[in-house]
Design a protein around this motif. Structure first.
Motif, mmCIF file in Angstrom:
data_model
loop_
_atom_site.group_PDB
_atom_site.id
_atom_site.type_symbol
_atom_site.label_atom_id
_atom_site.label_comp_id
_atom_site.label_asym_id
_atom_site.label_seq_id
_atom_site.Cartn_x
_atom_site.Cartn_y
_atom_site.Cartn_z
ATOM 1 N N THR A 281 -6.113 -22.749 31.030
ATOM 2 C CA THR A 281 -5.265 -22.502 29.878
ATOM 3 C C THR A 281 -5.720 -21.284 29.090
ATOM 4 O O THR A 281 -5.010 -20.801 28.235
ATOM 5 N N GLY A 282 -6.934 -20.850 29.333
ATOM 6 C CA GLY A 282 -7.418 -19.687 28.590
ATOM 7 C C GLY A 282 -7.633 -19.969 27.127
ATOM 8 O O GLY A 282 -7.654 -19.068 26.302
ATOM 9 N N THR A 283 -7.784 -21.251 26.773
ATOM 10 C CA THR A 283 -7.967 -21.548 25.357
ATOM 11 C C THR A 283 -9.290 -22.232 25.070
ATOM 12 O O THR A 283 -9.491 -22.748 23.994
ATOM 13 N N ASP A 284 -10.181 -22.244 26.016
ATOM 14 C CA ASP A 284 -11.449 -22.922 25.745
ATOM 15 C C ASP A 284 -12.514 -21.942 25.329
ATOM 16 O O ASP A 284 -12.586 -20.832 25.837
ATOM 17 N N ALA A 285 -13.344 -22.435 24.392
ATOM 18 C CA ALA A 285 -14.429 -21.570 23.944
ATOM 19 C C ALA A 285 -15.590 -22.457 23.538
ATOM 20 O O ALA A 285 -15.413 -23.652 23.333
ATOM 21 N N PHE A 286 -16.769 -21.884 23.431
ATOM 22 C CA PHE A 286 -17.863 -22.663 22.876
ATOM 23 C C PHE A 286 -18.662 -21.826 21.907
ATOM 24 O O PHE A 286 -18.637 -20.595 21.940
ATOM 25 N N SER A 287 -19.352 -22.520 21.011
ATOM 26 C CA SER A 287 -20.027 -21.811 19.939
ATOM 27 C C SER A 287 -21.378 -22.445 19.688
ATOM 28 O O SER A 287 -21.617 -23.597 20.032
ATOM 29 N N THR A 288 -22.236 -21.657 19.060
ATOM 30 C CA THR A 288 -23.544 -22.183 18.756
ATOM 31 C C THR A 288 -24.005 -21.659 17.409
ATOM 32 O O THR A 288 -23.544 -20.620 16.943
ATOM 33 N N SER A 289 -24.913 -22.396 16.804
ATOM 34 C CA SER A 289 -25.413 -21.923 15.524
ATOM 35 C C SER A 289 -26.819 -22.448 15.318
ATOM 36 O O SER A 289 -27.349 -23.201 16.129
ATOM 37 N N THR A 290 -27.433 -22.044 14.205
ATOM 38 C CA THR A 290 -28.815 -22.424 13.969
ATOM 39 C C THR A 290 -28.963 -23.879 13.550
ATOM 40 O O THR A 290 -30.061 -24.328 13.243
ATOM 41 N N ASP A 291 -27.854 -24.636 13.555
ATOM 42 C CA ASP A 291 -28.047 -26.053 13.221
ATOM 43 C C ASP A 291 -28.441 -26.859 14.448
ATOM 44 O O ASP A 291 -28.592 -28.067 14.368
ATOM 45 N N GLY A 292 -28.590 -26.174 15.591
ATOM 46 C CA GLY A 292 -29.095 -26.883 16.765
ATOM 47 C C GLY A 292 -28.038 -27.472 17.667
ATOM 48 O O GLY A 292 -28.346 -28.210 18.595
ATOM 49 N N GLN A 293 -26.771 -27.158 17.399
ATOM 50 C CA GLN A 293 -25.750 -27.741 18.261
ATOM 51 C C GLN A 293 -25.012 -26.665 19.031
ATOM 52 O O GLN A 293 -24.904 -25.532 18.579
ATOM 53 N N VAL A 294 -24.472 -27.092 20.167
ATOM 54 C CA VAL A 294 -23.548 -26.220 20.889
ATOM 55 C C VAL A 294 -22.258 -27.023 20.955
ATOM 56 O O VAL A 294 -22.260 -28.174 21.397
ATOM 57 N N LEU A 295 -21.177 -26.447 20.444
ATOM 58 C CA LEU A 295 -19.917 -27.195 20.415
ATOM 59 C C LEU A 295 -18.888 -26.516 21.294
ATOM 60 O O LEU A 295 -18.788 -25.299 21.313
ATOM 61 N N TRP A 296 -18.101 -27.341 21.987
ATOM 62 C CA TRP A 296 -17.025 -26.804 22.805
ATOM 63 C C TRP A 296 -15.702 -27.038 22.097
ATOM 64 O O TRP A 296 -15.478 -28.116 21.546
ATOM 65 N N TRP A 297 -14.817 -26.080 22.128
ATOM 66 C CA TRP A 297 -13.551 -26.174 21.418
ATOM 67 C C TRP A 297 -12.392 -25.843 22.317
ATOM 68 O O TRP A 297 -12.506 -25.035 23.224
ATOM 69 N N ASP A 298 -11.262 -26.444 21.989
ATOM 70 C CA ASP A 298 -10.009 -25.999 22.595
ATOM 71 C C ASP A 298 -9.218 -25.477 21.412
ATOM 72 O O ASP A 298 -8.971 -26.228 20.460
ATOM 73 N N ILE A 299 -8.818 -24.212 21.467
ATOM 74 C CA ILE A 299 -8.259 -23.666 20.228
ATOM 75 C C ILE A 299 -6.917 -24.268 19.841
ATOM 76 O O ILE A 299 -6.456 -24.106 18.730
ATOM 77 N N ARG A 300 -6.313 -24.972 20.789
ATOM 78 C CA ARG A 300 -5.040 -25.581 20.392
ATOM 79 C C ARG A 300 -5.274 -26.749 19.457
ATOM 80 O O ARG A 300 -4.424 -27.124 18.679
ATOM 81 N N LYS A 301 -6.454 -27.311 19.571
ATOM 82 C CA LYS A 301 -6.738 -28.456 18.704
ATOM 83 C C LYS A 301 -8.080 -28.209 18.035
ATOM 84 O O LYS A 301 -9.134 -28.541 18.560
ATOM 85 N N MET A 302 -8.000 -27.615 16.861
ATOM 86 C CA MET A 302 -9.252 -27.209 16.232
ATOM 87 C C MET A 302 -9.809 -28.266 15.293
ATOM 88 O O MET A 302 -10.783 -28.028 14.602
ATOM 89 N N SER A 303 -9.190 -29.412 15.248
ATOM 90 C CA SER A 303 -9.668 -30.372 14.256
ATOM 91 C C SER A 303 -11.005 -30.960 14.638
ATOM 92 O O SER A 303 -11.783 -31.361 13.780
ATOM 93 N N GLU A 304 -11.266 -31.028 15.963
ATOM 94 C CA GLU A 304 -12.624 -31.438 16.294
ATOM 95 C C GLU A 304 -13.013 -30.871 17.658
ATOM 96 O O GLU A 304 -12.167 -30.601 18.494
ATOM 97 N N PRO A 305 -14.297 -30.701 17.850
ATOM 98 C CA PRO A 305 -14.728 -30.085 19.107
ATOM 99 C C PRO A 305 -14.511 -31.035 20.283
ATOM 100 O O PRO A 305 -14.546 -32.249 20.117
ATOM 101 N N THR A 306 -14.282 -30.475 21.457
ATOM 102 C CA THR A 306 -14.065 -31.323 22.630
ATOM 103 C C THR A 306 -15.378 -31.897 23.143
ATOM 104 O O THR A 306 -15.414 -32.948 23.745
#
Lengths: 631, 96
Positions: A281-306
């Motif tokens: 779908t070309g809509t998946d992404a993942f992100s990371t930050s200094t809080d120690g988590q890596v989250l995966w997202w689908d941009i069509r549904k941004m209310s919570e990470p997949t």
């Protein structure tokens, strides 16, 4: 010899006003030349004194003010017609034209010009005067010439300055996926709580031809720390912001984010890196930050990470123990693996498809002292990846976890970002806090960068190479994004480069493996020795041996070893003398030497150079345990 | 009158010639084989170019004068033969 002059004034006269008067000079001390002292000096003859008669010059630098230009069009209206002719009226213009054509002068002129023109036309038709002869040869020559002579260089093409008054750091850059004419730059203030109150939150998309004004302004809720174009759809951009939220923009819809992630489910710290994933779908992404988590997202549904992963090495999903991440790495050719660079200096390699969260973290690579700001696999050889952290940049091989296979020297300034060149497997670029950009070619030179350019006076915080390898953009602490063009030497692939790079990398990897194996051996030995000595000790302790005895034994051992060494050395010397004599004989006979003679003497030599002697004895050097023989 | 026509026809029949324009000293197109808008555009722009070129040549050497001007571009070549009162402009696609 002291010269003293005593100035006397009566105490009762202190504080009185000064009356100045003029008097002739008084001689207080007269130092006559002492001839005896002359003996301690050497006369210098001739005296070499440089003199130059040249005007004094000084160097000044002037930089003109930035020139703002705007493109405007001009509307041409037909003109030149004489007063009585109205250009709009067809009749009048035709009449005018007919009149001119009847003119004598006109006819003669045209006849003349006509012949001249015919001549030129025929010339054109006869031969193409601009035809390139020997085009292929020229290219070859050029290639060789550029290899030999051209210095690698980088030229600044354009500078994009932050239009706001309050300057923020250009923390992340992303090139437009097709055509590469646009550059998205994310601006934020990364220093903790130092962001001034009226700092603007906007980030910009620049058209590289127009540095005066950004093409599009992105208006997030909180400043963006990282920004990426979707490689599949060039209108979609994903940004990670300072407050931990992720948002995505569609450039066709303007500057407001299309959707933002819910605050409760986002990161708790600035999102340092977002990467788009390879998916249907070309809509998946993942992100990371200094809080120690890596989250995966689908941009069509941004209310919570997949999906969510906590970087806890003990695999207990404990956020408190988690490593804080600053960079991410994902290679579309290996979709199940990804790597995270942490603030603690560790690179964590993870498997996306693992069933349990505990198995997600596969292994870690340690070796850096500071946060890993950049992490990227080599686009040609995904097995090797580059990490940029603290004062060095290191290249790692996936199989070797103890240490990196290649590394740069420790620099004076902190390295902030780095990336591989997409066109040459052995070239990568790094930027430092003192504002320099370095281009490294590990096939050409390992100790120093092949090219080092000082881009600006402030720290450079981010770097991105365009897909064609020719242009690079780097962002600085004051929000200036500089576009540089690198010389063709650094972006055209040399012959055999891939094979050479693989060979070099494999060689280094092998070296590390050998070192690892050696270390393991030594550790085993140590362990067995310590176990043995423990046994010995226990035995002796039974026999009530005191420390003095131990010392005495140690001394005895030491002297034994020394004597053994001395004996060996003497034996070697003799052997060597014998060997040397044999060598000399051979030398006289046929001026050449075979290595077999060396083995006879059993020399413990570290390096031997035997030259083919032609007529006369040239440098023959032997390096052997401090014994140096040279003719 | 007929000779003029003949000359122009001869030029037009040469290989690669795309169009001919004759303009007078003020930049008004007298005769053209191209459509009106292109003619006007060429006339306006080339007139200025010839003036500039001529003044350049004369500035460099007052005894000198412009005899012919060729502008070769990627797609075609524009040849301008200037005179005191009229300019003859031919647009040709060169031999390659």
């Amino acid at each position: 010899m002291e010269i003293v002059y005593v100035y006397v004034k009566k105490r009762s006269e202190f504080g009185r006003p000064c009356y100045f008067s003029d008097r002739p000079a008084e001689l207080h001390a007269d130092l006559l030349p002492d001839a005896a002292l002359a003996a301690t000096f050497l006369a210098r003859d001739p005296c070499d004194v440089g003199a130059q008669c040249a005007p004094d010059v000084s160097e000044h630098e002037v930089n003109t003010e930035r020139f703002e230009s705007e493109s405007r069009g001009i509307n041409h209206v037909e003109g030149g017609w004489p007063k009585d002719v109205n250009p709009q009226e067809m009749e009048q213009t035709i009449r005018f034209r007919k009149k001119v054509e009847k003119d004598e002068n006109y006819m003669n002129t045209i006849m003349q010009l006509g012949t001249l023109m015919e001549h030129s036309i025929k010339q054109n038709n006869a031969i193409d005067i601009y035809q390139e002869y020997f085009e292929e040869e020229d290219e070859e020559d050029e290639e060789e010439v550029t290899d030999a002579k051209e210095q690698p260089a980088a030229k600044t093409i354009n500078v994009f300055r932050d239009p706001n008054e309050v300057k923020r750091t250009a923390s992340s850059l992303s090139w437009h996926p097709d055509g590469n004419h646009k550059l998205a730059v994310a601006y934020s203030c990364l220093e903790f709580q130092r962001a001034p109150k009226d700092m603007s939150f906007d980030s910009y998309i620049w058209d590289i031809e127009n540095p005066n004004r950004p093409e599009l302004t992105l208006k997030p809720v909180s400043p963006l720390v990282s920004l990426e174009y979707n490689p599949k759809d060039s209108h979609i951009l994903l940004g990670g912001s300072y407050n931990g939220q992720i948002a995505y923009w569609d450039t066709r819809k303007g500057g407001q984010p299309v959707e933002m992630s819910a605050i409760e489910h986002s990161h708790r710290d600035p999102v340092y890196k977002v990467i788009w994933l390879q998916s249907k779908t070309g809509t998946d992404a993942f992100s990371t930050s200094t809080d120690g988590q890596v989250l995966w997202w689908d941009i069509r549904k941004m209310s919570e990470p997949t999906e969510r992963l906590v970087l806890d090495l003990s695999r207990k999903e404990n956020l408190e123990n988690a490593l804080t991440a600053v960079s991410l790495e994902f290679e579309p050719t290996m979709p199940t693996k990804f790597m995270v660079g942490t603030e603690q200096g560790l690179v964590v390699s993870c498997n996306r498809k693992a069933k349990t969260p505990a198995e997600k973290i596969v292994c870690t690579y340690s070796g850096h002292h500071g946060p890993i700001y950049a992490l990227q696999r080599n686009p040609f050889f995904p097995k090797y990846f580059l990490t940029v952290a603290d004062w060095t940049a290191r290249i790692w091989s996936e199989d070797i976890k103890e240490s990196s296979i290649m590394w740069t020297k420790y620099h004076m300034a902190y390295l902030m970002d780095g990336c591989w060149s997409p066109v040459r497997p052995s070239v990568f670029f790094t930027v430092k806090m003192d504002g320099t950009l370095d281009a490294w070619d590990f096939l050409f030179k390992r100790n120093d960068p092949t090219l080092s350019v000082k881009v600006c006076d402030e720290a450079l915080c981010s770097l991105r190479v365009q897909d064609n390898g020719r242009l690079l953009a780097c962002g600085s602490q004051l929000g200036t994004a500089t576009l540089l063009e690198i010389s063709p030497g650094l972006c055209t692939m040399q012959r055999n480069e891939k094979t050479l790079a693989t060979a070099m990398a494999e060689r280094e990897a092998k070296r590390e493996k050998i070192l690892e194996a050696r270390q393991r051996e030594m550790r085993l030995k140590e362990r067995s020795r310590s176990e043995q000595s423990k046994e010995d000790e226990s035995r002796e302790l039974d026999g009530e041996v005191t420390t003095e005895d131990l010392v005495a034994r140690a001394e005895k051992d030491f002297f034994q070893i020394v004597e053994a060494e001395l004996k060996k050395m003497e034996k070697d010397k003799e052997d060597e003398k014998v060997g040397w004599k044999m060598c000399c004989k051979l030398l006289d006979q046929n001026h050449t030497l075979n290595l077999t003679v060396v083995s006879l003497a059993e020399l413990r030599s570290t390096s031997l150079f035997w030259h083919h002697l032609v007529g006369q004895v040239s440098m023959v050097t032997l390096d052997l345990n401090e014994l140096r023989w040279s003719h | 009158m007929a000779e003029v026509e003949e000359t122009l026809k001869r030029i037009q029949s040469q290989k690669g010639v795309q169009g001919i324009i004759i303009i007078n000293a003020e930049g008004i197109p007298i005769k053209s084989t191209l459509d009106n808008s292109s003619t006007v555009q060429y006339a306006g722009l080339l007139h200025q170019l010839v003036m500039k070129t001529r003044s350049t040549v004369r500035d460099l050497d007052p005894q000198n004068d412009l005899t012919f001007l060729r502008v070769r571009s990627k797609k075609n070549e524009i040849m301008i033969a200037p005179d005191k009162d009229y300019f003859l402009i031919v647009i040709q696609n060169p031999s390659d």
